[in-house]
Scaffold this motif. Structure first.
Motif, PDB file in Angstrom:
ATOM      1  N   GLY A 145     -21.872  -1.587  35.165  1.00 26.55           N
ATOM      2  CA  GLY A 145     -22.461  -2.808  34.645  1.00 26.55           C
ATOM      3  C   GLY A 145     -21.401  -3.858  34.415  1.00 26.55           C
ATOM      4  N   THR A 146     -21.769  -4.889  33.656  1.00 29.65           N
ATOM      5  CA  THR A 146     -20.905  -6.041  33.462  1.00 29.65           C
ATOM      6  C   THR A 146     -20.614  -6.273  31.988  1.00 29.65           C
ATOM      7  OG1 THR A 146     -21.850  -7.063  35.428  1.00 29.65           O
ATOM      8  CG2 THR A 146     -20.693  -8.520  33.899  1.00 29.65           C
ATOM      9  N   TRP A 147     -19.319  -6.377  31.676  1.00 25.92           N
ATOM     10  CA  TRP A 147     -18.858  -6.749  30.345  1.00 25.92           C
ATOM     11  C   TRP A 147     -18.710  -8.265  30.277  1.00 25.92           C
ATOM     12  CZ3 TRP A 147     -18.785  -3.793  26.297  1.00 25.92           C
ATOM     13  CH2 TRP A 147     -18.550  -2.423  26.408  1.00 25.92           C
ATOM     14  N   SER A 207     -21.087  -8.678  25.131  1.00 33.66           N
ATOM     15  CA  SER A 207     -22.237  -7.914  25.609  1.00 33.66           C
ATOM     16  C   SER A 207     -21.840  -7.024  26.777  1.00 33.66           C
ATOM     17  CB  SER A 207     -23.357  -8.865  26.040  1.00 33.66           C
ATOM     18  OG  SER A 207     -22.935  -9.651  27.147  1.00 33.66           O
ATOM     19  N   THR A 266     -25.785  -6.440  23.110  1.00 36.74           N
ATOM     20  CA  THR A 266     -24.718  -7.215  22.494  1.00 36.74           C
ATOM     21  C   THR A 266     -23.947  -6.341  21.514  1.00 36.74           C
ATOM     22  OG1 THR A 266     -26.169  -8.001  20.734  1.00 36.74           O
ATOM     23  CG2 THR A 266     -26.000  -9.375  22.719  1.00 36.74           C
ATOM     24  N   THR A 303     -24.085  -5.376  30.121  1.00 32.82           N
ATOM     25  CA  THR A 303     -25.356  -5.276  30.824  1.00 32.82           C
ATOM     26  C   THR A 303     -25.260  -4.144  31.831  1.00 32.82           C
ATOM     27  OG1 THR A 303     -25.664  -7.662  30.615  1.00 32.82           O
ATOM     28  CG2 THR A 303     -27.079  -6.504  32.197  1.00 32.82           C
ATOM     29  N   SER A 335     -14.978 -11.754  31.525  1.00 28.58           N
ATOM     30  CA  SER A 335     -16.023 -10.863  32.030  1.00 28.58           C
ATOM     31  C   SER A 335     -15.502 -10.084  33.227  1.00 28.58           C
ATOM     32  CB  SER A 335     -17.267 -11.664  32.425  1.00 28.58           C
ATOM     33  OG  SER A 335     -16.944 -12.612  33.408  1.00 28.58           O
ATOM     34  N   GLU A 379     -31.424  -3.863  30.368  1.00 28.11           N
ATOM     35  CA  GLU A 379     -31.290  -5.019  29.489  1.00 28.11           C
ATOM     36  C   GLU A 379     -29.885  -5.116  28.907  1.00 28.11           C
ATOM     37  OE1 GLU A 379     -34.316  -5.565  26.527  1.00 28.11           O
ATOM     38  OE2 GLU A 379     -35.864  -4.745  27.846  1.00 28.11           O
ATOM     39  N   THR A 380     -29.482  -6.321  28.578  1.00 34.05           N
ATOM     40  CA  THR A 380     -28.184  -6.596  27.983  1.00 34.05           C
ATOM     41  C   THR A 380     -28.127  -6.093  26.550  1.00 34.05           C
ATOM     42  OG1 THR A 380     -27.869  -8.525  29.395  1.00 34.05           O
ATOM     43  CG2 THR A 380     -26.582  -8.454  27.347  1.00 34.05           C
TER      44      THR A 380
END
Length: 118
Positions: free
Chosen positions: A100-102, A75, A85, A77, A56, A82-83
């Motif tokens: 955002g975050t992978w 996913s 997928t 986010t 991540s 919202e996340t």
């Protein structure tokens, strides 16, 4: 040449090492690799294959991006949203400045196009 073909991108075995990116706190470093394709006369468009190990990290691309997943599960986010997928066959469209975050549950491979959308 006006048309370039990237034959069977999911099956290409050898990609160039692109270094690493620090994982989120408590996560391991993520290994990056890829194959960049240059479009003659459009060198400002970054396109090709991108792959990474499971893990991540924070997204750092500032331009708009289109990506089509060839392999992997995980996913993304977007900050404050919202996340989403992904599995092989899914496509994401990112507006410029999307942060955002992978989270890659398995190694991921995608086709990508990064461009200035202004």
């Amino acid at each position: 040449m006006k048309v370039q073909k990237l034959a069977q991108p999911a099956a290409i075995k050898v990609l160039e090492p692109w270094g690493t990116v620090a994982g989120l706190e408590g996560a391991s470093t993520v290994q990056l690799s890829g194959l960049q394709k240059v479009i003659p006369g459009k060198e400002d468009i970054d396109t090709g294959i991108f792959a990474c190990s499971a893990g991540s990290y924070r997204r750092s691309v500032k331009q708009a991006e289109i990506m089509h997943f060839l392999d992997g599960n995980g996913s993304f986010t977007p900050d404050g949203e919202e996340t989403l997928t992904f599995t092989p066959g899914d496509t994401f469209f990112f507006a410029a400045d999307t942060e955002g975050t992978w989270v890659m549950e398995t190694p991921m491979r995608k086709l990508y196009v990064i461009f200035d959308a202004s």
